[in-house]
Write an enzyme that holds these catalytic residues in place. Structure first.
Site, PDB file in Angstrom:
ATOM      1  CG  ASP A   1      -2.121  -0.776   1.117  1.00 16.56           C
ATOM      2  OD1 ASP A   1      -2.499  -1.078  -0.024  1.00 16.56           O
ATOM      3  OD2 ASP A   1      -2.725  -1.092   2.167  1.00 16.56           O
TER       4      ASP A   1
ATOM      5  CE  LYS B   1      -7.808   0.876  -3.247  1.00 15.25           C
ATOM      6  NZ  LYS B   1      -8.060   0.698  -1.847  1.00 15.25           N
TER       7      LYS B   1
ATOM      8  CG  MET C   1      -9.632   7.285   6.138  1.00 16.52           C
ATOM      9  SD  MET C   1     -10.445   5.952   5.290  1.00 16.52           S
ATOM     10  CE  MET C   1     -10.810   4.843   6.628  1.00 16.52           C
TER      11      MET C   1
HETATM   12  N1  SAH Z   1      -5.081   0.086   8.438  1.00 18.96           N
HETATM   13  C1  SAH Z   1      -4.660   1.428   8.815  1.00 18.96           C
HETATM   14  C2  SAH Z   1      -5.718   2.469   8.473  1.00 18.96           C
HETATM   15  C3  SAH Z   1      -5.942   2.639   6.984  1.00 18.96           C
HETATM   16  S1  SAH Z   1      -7.126   3.893   6.585  1.00 18.96           S
HETATM   17  C4  SAH Z   1      -4.326   1.426  10.315  1.00 18.96           C
HETATM   18  O1  SAH Z   1      -4.605   0.451  10.999  1.00 18.96           O
HETATM   19  O2  SAH Z   1      -3.761   2.423  10.802  1.00 18.96           O
HETATM   20  C5  SAH Z   1      -6.098   5.297   6.327  1.00 18.96           C
HETATM   21  C6  SAH Z   1      -6.261   6.289   7.453  1.00 18.96           C
HETATM   22  O3  SAH Z   1      -5.531   5.835   8.578  1.00 18.96           O
HETATM   23  C7  SAH Z   1      -5.712   7.667   7.189  1.00 18.96           C
HETATM   24  O4  SAH Z   1      -6.685   8.467   6.527  1.00 18.96           O
HETATM   25  C8  SAH Z   1      -5.464   8.196   8.576  1.00 18.96           C
HETATM   26  O5  SAH Z   1      -6.666   8.616   9.193  1.00 18.96           O
HETATM   27  C9  SAH Z   1      -5.017   6.930   9.286  1.00 18.96           C
HETATM   28  N2  SAH Z   1      -3.548   6.801   9.327  1.00 18.96           N
HETATM   29  C10 SAH Z   1      -2.788   5.881   8.689  1.00 18.96           C
HETATM   30  N3  SAH Z   1      -1.483   6.025   9.016  1.00 18.96           N
HETATM   31  C11 SAH Z   1      -1.418   7.051   9.886  1.00 18.96           C
HETATM   32  C12 SAH Z   1      -0.361   7.670  10.620  1.00 18.96           C
HETATM   33  N4  SAH Z   1       0.906   7.260  10.504  1.00 18.96           N
HETATM   34  N5  SAH Z   1      -0.666   8.706  11.445  1.00 18.96           N
HETATM   35  C13 SAH Z   1      -1.945   9.132  11.580  1.00 18.96           C
HETATM   36  N6  SAH Z   1      -2.980   8.580  10.923  1.00 18.96           N
HETATM   37  C14 SAH Z   1      -2.730   7.555  10.095  1.00 18.96           C
END
Ligand code: SAH
Length: 250
Positions: free
Chosen positions: A34, A55, A163
């Protein structure tokens, strides 16, 4: 027939992957990765073929159907296919859809958990998501619904919204409409777990002010009990301070 291992890469920094994930990744023939995954993780599987299905990266617009089909096709050629996902695969990772596609094709799958962004944000800011007596429940919520509208709720003592990065002002208004007071503490963390993480704290009524700072970065919004900084239980007394000093015996 090959198999597929879904591995949570953690929230950013490569060393936040689990040992189990790292070991399995090292055996991979193919890795479907990803966008938000740290490129440094490639060093853990230098011999594998890495395919960017983020994406944003994969032919600019990989649909979920294309990713599902690629997973199935790769596994059918007899490979160990690793599906490396940001954070934890079971949290907003569309794992349900990919598992269903594999099940339909009769392909074995396993899931290795990872550190989800909410947990990395709590650790970075030293703000525990649960607090004894007043933070008894935590919810992980996506602010964005399938049709692109913004959603907010008030169902747990601490709510973590994923998100919502692009619409912090609107999220603040939705939270107020859902019954949170304008004084509710809100902690906003972008790129949690990474060297360049940013943190800001706000009253709910002022959440819009966070928008500029975190603009364009993956961001989680922590609302309620888990959003406040932890204060000293009581100021250190002279005796306690003395105990912490190195003693001079000479
Ligand atoms: N599977 C991932 C989430 C994927 S959806 C998890 O468990 O963290 C993508 C969203 O995750 C982003 O829009 C944001 O809200 C959050 N996100 C992912 N990585 C992040 C990070 N390092 N710091 C803050 N938010 C994060």
């Amino acid at each position: 027939m090959g198999r597929v291992a879904f591995i949570g890469a953690g929230p950013g920094a490569a060393d936040l992957i689990t040992l189990r994930g790292a070991r399995l990744l090292a055996q991979a023939d193919v890795v479907l990765v990803d966008a938000l995954v740290d490129p440094a993780l490639r060093e853990l599987a230098p011999g594998a073929r890495w395919i960017d299905v983020g994406k944003r990266g994969f032919r600019r617009s990989a649909t979920q159907d294309m990713i599902n089909a690629l997973l199935v096709r790769q596994a059918q050629t007899g490979n160990l296919v690793v599906r490396l996902k940001g954070g934890d695969p079971s949290v907003f990772g569309r794992l349900d859809e990919e598992l269903a596609a594999l099940a339909q094709a009769g392909i074995a799958a396993e899931v290795v958990p990872g550190i989800t962004a909410a947990l990395a944000a709590a650790a970075d800011t030293r703000r525990p998501l649960t607090r004894r007596g007043r933070g008894r429940s935590v919810s992980l919520t996506t602010a964005m619904t399938r049709d692109g509208t913004l959603h907010a709720s008030h169902s747990a003592d601490t709510e973590v919204f994923y998100m919502a990065g692009r619409q912090l002002g609107a999220l603040g208004r939705r939270l107020a409409a859902a019954g949170w007071s304008g004084e509710t503490p809100v902690s906003v963390v972008s790129r949690a777990g990474c060297a360049d993480r940013l943190h800001s704290e706000h009253r709910l009524a002022d959440l819009a002010q966070a928008a500029m700072l975190h603009n364009g970065r993956p961001t989680v919004v922590v609302v309620g009990a888990g959003a406040t900084g932890v204060m000293p239980a009581h100021p250190a007394t002279t005796t306690e301070t003395a105990i912490l000093q190195p003693t001079d015996h000479h």
